[in-house]
Design an enzyme around this catalytic site. Structure first.
Site, short mmCIF file in Angstrom:
data_model
loop_
_atom_site.label_atom_id
_atom_site.label_comp_id
_atom_site.label_asym_id
_atom_site.label_seq_id
_atom_site.Cartn_x
_atom_site.Cartn_y
_atom_site.Cartn_z
N ASN A 129 -2.05 -39.13 0.33
CA ASN A 129 -2.76 -40.13 1.14
C ASN A 129 -1.89 -41.37 1.37
OD1 ASN A 129 -5.42 -38.85 1.45
ND2 ASN A 129 -5.61 -39.13 -0.77
N ASN A 130 -0.86 -41.55 0.55
CA ASN A 130 -0.01 -42.73 0.68
C ASN A 130 0.69 -42.80 2.04
OD1 ASN A 130 -0.62 -43.51 -1.94
ND2 ASN A 130 1.24 -42.60 -2.83
N ARG A 131 0.95 -41.65 2.62
CA ARG A 131 1.70 -41.66 3.88
C ARG A 131 0.91 -42.26 5.03
NH1 ARG A 131 3.49 -35.85 5.62
NH2 ARG A 131 4.53 -37.15 7.18
N ASP A 138 12.81 -34.36 6.15
CA ASP A 138 13.70 -33.24 6.49
C ASP A 138 13.58 -32.80 7.94
OD1 ASP A 138 11.17 -32.19 6.31
OD2 ASP A 138 11.76 -30.38 5.22
N ARG A 195 -0.73 -26.59 15.96
CA ARG A 195 -1.50 -25.63 15.17
C ARG A 195 -2.86 -25.44 15.84
NH1 ARG A 195 2.90 -24.96 13.66
NH2 ARG A 195 3.74 -25.01 11.53
N ASN A 209 -2.46 -31.35 -0.74
CA ASN A 209 -2.30 -30.58 0.50
C ASN A 209 -3.24 -31.13 1.56
OD1 ASN A 209 -1.62 -28.54 2.32
ND2 ASN A 209 -1.67 -26.93 0.75
N GLU A 259 -3.29 -33.31 4.06
CA GLU A 259 -3.46 -34.65 4.62
C GLU A 259 -3.23 -34.66 6.13
OE1 GLU A 259 0.88 -34.43 4.57
OE2 GLU A 259 -0.71 -33.65 3.31
N ASP A 260 -2.39 -33.73 6.62
CA ASP A 260 -2.13 -33.66 8.06
C ASP A 260 -3.34 -33.11 8.82
OD1 ASP A 260 -1.87 -31.19 6.84
OD2 ASP A 260 0.07 -30.71 7.74
N SER A 296 4.80 -25.38 3.02
CA SER A 296 4.20 -24.40 3.93
C SER A 296 4.67 -22.98 3.66
CB SER A 296 4.52 -24.78 5.38
OG SER A 296 5.92 -24.79 5.59
#
Length: 351
Positions: A165-167, A185, A213, A276, A278-279, A310
């Site tokens: 959640n920090n992002r 990356d 997606r 996992n 968060e996106d 992933s």
């Protein structure tokens, strides 16, 4: 005396002109000046050659002109130099990293060279803060790599504990509305990034990114819908998508506040517990706020690191569970499917 010579002599001596004589002359042996038919053929061939040369010249000029001013139809991106002008604001690069300093150095160096970059913020969630040596190196590389007089502002955003959640925490002192969220990356070429920014400016309320997606209804039992999460091959096969992942996507900075302060805390807890999705949570948040689909940018991006989360076994099942659990918390499916894809026409020969 041949027939042809006799006819010509008659014409020279003032004999009466006759079309029949002209026709007879054209049937004779080609002696002296070219007959009328021969001259007409040569003239026609000359016209064809001239038209062909003109067409080739026109196409060459058109290709050159198009490369200079951009496409005549479709998206109309601005030149990279105009992206960072004060009235356009540029964008903030938000890099999420985790114990991969070598990748972080490459990523910061690349995005510092993009003319639209106004600031680079690194989301740091490790127990120990970044070393003074790393800080100094990155600040120096930002200064060296920047191609503009206005140097990007560089800063670490330190967090306590490893939490995805920090992002998406709100960022202080931002000078831009546009946030480009990216993993450490992932490298997006500057020209491609600038094009994506111009697309986002045409629809700043939605999410604009490079990694699409999808979802679809799998089955429904007792009035409860069950959805499937589809990866890249599902998008390729179906031709539709409903999400773009935050590993390489633009969105408005207001969604950082909404994610942190308005989204149900149960989703925050879920992301923290499962490490996992968060996106997916951000995609659902923006779709729920706008009622609109995201926009997928067709463009080459490069992953410079090894396989990430992933690629782990069972990841597909975990993503399915995340999607359905989040939908149940919303009480509905907010994602909107689309088949629209934004393409930089300067790089496309066919429409």
């Amino acid at each position: 005396m041949s027939t042809l010579i006799a006819i010509r002599d008659n014409a020279v001596t003032g004999g009466e002109y006759s079309p029949a004589k002209e026709k007879a002359a054209s049937r004779g042996v080609f002696i002296g000046r070219s007959p009328l038919l021969h001259r007409r053929i040569k003239q026609s061939l000359g016209d064809v050659k001239f038209k062909l040369l003109f067409c080739v010249f026109f196409l060459a000029v058109l290709v050159w002109f198009s490369s200079k001013i951009g496409p005549f139809m479709g998206w109309h991106p601005h030149y990279p130099t105009s992206v960072s002008s004060p009235d356009r604001g540029g964008y903030t690069i938000l890099i999420n990293t985790w114990k991969r300093n070598s990748l972080l150095k490459q990523s910061v160096a690349h995005y510092a060279s993009c003319s639209g970059t106004d600031a680079i913020r690194v989301v740091w969630s490790e127990t120990n803060p970044p070393s003074n040596r790393l800080r100094a190196y990155l600040k120096n590389i930002v200064w060296k790599k920047s191609q503009t007089a206005h140097k990007p502002n560089f800063r670490f955003d330190l967090n306590e504990g490893d939490n995805l959640n920090n992002r998406f925490k709100p960022i202080e002192d931002l000078r831009t509305d546009a946030i480009f969220s990216v993993d450490d990356d992932v490298i997006v070429p500057c020209r491609t990034l600038d094009f994506a920014f111009t697309v986002w400016q045409s629809a700043p309320q939605t999410m604009v990114g490079f990694v699409p997606r999808m979802h679809w209804l799998d089955d429904e039992k007792n009035g409860i819908a069950n959805y499937k999460y589809g990866g890249w091959w599902s998008v390729w096969w179906m031709g539709t998508y409903s999400m773009v992942l935050s590993k390489a996507a633009f969105f408005h900075r207001k969604y950082l506040d909404l994610y942190t302060h308005e989204m149900p805390s149960s989703i925050h807890d879920y992301v923290l517990r499962e490490r996992n999705c968060e996106d997916i949570a951000m995609s659902l948040l923006i779709a729920n706020a706008t009622g609109a689909p995201p926009i997928w940018i067709k463009g080459k991006i490069y992953e410079i690191g090894s396989s990430g989360i992933s690629s782990l076994k069972g990841q597909s099942n975990r993503r399915n569970k995340c999607l359905n659990d989040f939908v149940s918390l919303y009480g509905q499916m907010p994602l909107v499917s689309t088949n629209v894809k934004a393409v930089d026409a300067r790089k496309e020969w066919f429409w």
